[in-house]
Design a protein around this motif. Structure first.
Motif: not given
Length: 140
Positions: A8-15, A20-21
């Motif tokens: 969940v943490l990795a998915l949140s960072l990816a989103v 930002l992009a």
């Protein structure tokens, strides 16, 4: 359970990175003027100028023409006589007429200026000029 929290943490960072992009690309596009009326690349402006110059050059080209075929004499058939109008956008040019008889053919040329002629025109020559006049394209 620890794996689920990390996922969940990795998915949140990816989103967050994706958002930002997208924001960065939008800001970059605004700085360049993408989407505005003056946002066209210079080569497009150059192409528009070239097209306008070509249109100006072709106004004097003999590009409007019409042919009318007919029987000049009652005892002859086959529509061997003809009148050909060759005109530019302003109606300047020439009308050529060839009258075919049994033993000879005669050809005439008359100068046209502004869709009219100083010499008397035959009905077939008038018709050829009128057909050519109707072929003038509308402005775009």
């Amino acid at each position: 359970m620890l794996i689920l929290v990390l996922a969940v943490l990795a998915l949140s960072l990816a989103v967050l990175a994706l958002l930002l992009a997208v924001v960065g690309l939008r800001r970059q596009g605004r700085r360049r003027g993408v989407g505005g009326p003056d946002a066209l690349p210079e080569d497009v402006h150059g192409l528009r100028q070239e097209v306008a110059a070509l249109r100006a050059e072709t106004r004097d080209a003999l590009r409007h023409f019409a042919v009318v075929r007919y029987d000049a004499f009652g005892d002859m058939g086959g529509h061997l006589s003809w009148s050909l109008a060759l005109l530019d956008d302003s109606g300047h040019g020439v009308v050529l007429t060839s009258i075919h008889g049994r033993s000879e053919a005669r050809t005439y040329a008359k100068s046209i200026a502004g869709w009219t002629c100083e010499q008397q025109l035959s009905p077939e020559e008038d018709e050829a000029i009128e057909h050519a006049r109707r072929s003038v394209p509308t402005a775009r």
